[in-house]
Structure formats: structure tokens, C-alpha cells
Design a protein around this motif. Structure first.
Motif: not given
Length: 272
Positions: A28-29, A35-36, A56-60
Motif C-alpha cells: 500500500t502507499p 518505509a521511505a 511517489e509514496a516510495a520516495g527515495d
């Protein structure tokens, strides 16, 4: 696409430096964003969950996208079977922002992906999509099985695979494979010597309903809170149903009004 997340060369450099890599499976986002925010290095996201919102949610975080395998999943409404199917799916997810692509298909299909410069993650040890050949058990506990894992590792290297999920193999075998291979070994139940330690979010947060693996570790137990929220959700739904049946919903505050003169004009118009 410009970003600050690591590339394959950065993950390989971490292996060379002996840095330990953290990795989570998310669906899920909200999980990806958490996590990010926590600084997790790598995420594993199945293709069916991976879209622009997830990226987008996962960031870097470096994101490994799981390509559907045969009857285990579908892409564009049909099963994944041929090298062309896998290639189409991988390039689709690359366009969204995937960083590597998990593929448990045959060597020739994995090689097609590698030949097209896509970072491929294979699988060594307990491979769920091949489970009928091994059963749900540790793989590599005999000299013959351990040697077969080594041959598989060398073959993945030969065709250009970048990394491999190393699942439920003895820790000393995992150490040998990790130290003697260029593959980035993503360990799940493979002991402390793998390059990465990889867990499912449902195990870390304690809300998984499936079999609890030996290598799983619960860091927070969400299960009681999720059960409480589900009970509250059911109660809210029951109250809504009762309100509908009794006429308690909708009330005046939920209704759009119309002035009397406008309504009278409407009635005169339609009746005339």
C-alpha cells in the motif's frame, strides 16, 4: 526522471563496502511512505500494486517491481508467458519509475530482459512459483542441493542478472554464495551474511494472517488495533443500515434544499 534514490550501481557499491541493506515487501502507499520515512533502502512491490501513487509514496527507496509469473498474475488482462510479455511489462513499470524487476521465469526470458538493459532480480533457494518441486522447506541443506544453488547462482551471473532473492537457505551456504558472487543477495531467511535483510511488512507489523515464517520478526503488533478497527467498522456499518431502514438517514442536514418559488416554477413548467 531525476531523483535522489539509489541506482543499481549504488546498491552494488553498498555490497562491495559490506554495508547492510534493509528491504521490505509493501502493498500500500501508506506502507511505502512509512518505509521511505524510516530510511529503508529497498522495497519490493508486486506489479499489481505498483503505480504512480506507489512510486511517489516510495520516495527515495530503490523499488524492485515483481513481474507477474504465469498463472500467478496478469498484465494488461492476460497471463504473462512469453519473453515479449515480460519485456512489455518490465518497460511499462520502468516508465512508472521501477528500479529493478523481479523475474522467476526461465533463464532465456531473464536473459532477454538483461539484454535490454533492464536490472533483473532472480531467485535462489525456496522459490514460491516452483514450490511443487521442493515443497515448503529450506533448500540447500545437503551438499547436492547446495551445489545446485551455486550452479544456479553462476548461471544467473552469466546471463547478466543484477541480484537475487536468497530465500530460506542455510546461513553458511548463504555466506558462501554472497561472498563468491557479484549478485546482490537479498536474504529472506538466509541468515546474517546476505547483502540485504528482506522481510514482509505484514510480519514486521504483526498483522499477517498467513503462516509465520521462522525468519519473521514482529517489531510492532498491529493485530489487536486492526481487529478493534474492524469491529468499529462493522458497528458503524450496522448503525448506517439501521438508520436507513428507520428513516434516520438522510436528515435535513444531508439534503440539498430548493426554494419554494423555484420548485413551484419547476412543477408548473413540467406539468404545463
Amino acid at each position: 526522471m531525476y531523483h535522489n534514490r539509489p541506482h543499481v550501481e549504488d546498491i552494488r557499491a553498498m555490497k562491495k563496502r559490506g554495508e547492510k541493506i534493509s528491504m521490505l515487501f509493501v502493498t500500500t502507499p501508506e506502507e511505502a511512505a512509512a518505509a521511505a520515512a524510516a530510511g529503508i533502502h529497498m522495497l519490493s512491490i508486486e506489479g499489481r500494486f505498483f503505480d504512480a501513487e506507489m512510486r511517489e509514496a516510495a520516495g527515495d527507496c530503490f523499488v524492485q517491481v515483481g513481474l507477474p509469473y504465469g498463472g500467478w498474475g496478469r498484465f494488461e488482462g492476460r497471463p504473462i508467458a512469453t519473453a515479449e510479455d515480460y519485456l512489455r511489462a518490465a518497460f511499462h513499470y520502468a516508465g512508472i519509475g521501477g528500479d529493478a524487476y523481479y523475474c522467476a521465469a526461465s533463464y532465456d526470458i531473464q536473459k532477454v530482459l538483461c539484454d535490454n538493459h533492464l536490472p533483473v532480480v532472480g531467485h535462489i533457494g525456496l522459490i514460491p512459483s516452483y514450490i511443487t518441486w521442493t515443497g515448503w522447506r529450506a533448500v540447500g541443506k545437503t551438499a547436492g542441493e547446495a551445489e545446485a544453488l551455486w550452479r544456479h547462482t553462476r548461471k544467473l551471473e552469466e546471463i547478466g542478472v543484477f541480484g537475487a532473492e536468497l530465500e530460506v537457505v542455510p546461513d553458511r551456504v548463504a555466506k558462501f554464495l554472497t561472498e563468491n558472487s557479484s549478485l546482490v543477495m537479498l536474504g529472506m531467511g538466509a541468515g546474517r551474511y546476505a547483502d540485504a535483510q528482506y522481510l514482509f511488512t505484514e510480519d514486521v507489523c504483526g498483522y499477517g494472517r498467513n503462516h509465520k515464517p521462522r525468519h519473521g520478526k514482529v517489531y510492532r503488533n498491529f493485530a489487536p488495533e486492526l481487529e478493534r478497527l474492524q469491529a468499529e467498522r462493522i458497528a458503524a456499518f450496522r448503525e448506517f443500515k439501521a438508520d436507513v431502514e428507520s428513516g434516520g438517514y438522510p436528515g435535513p442536514e444531508h439534503t440539498v434544499p430548493i426554494r419554494d418559488d423555484e420548485f413551484d416554477a419547476f412543477l408548473n413548467s413540467v406539468k404545463g
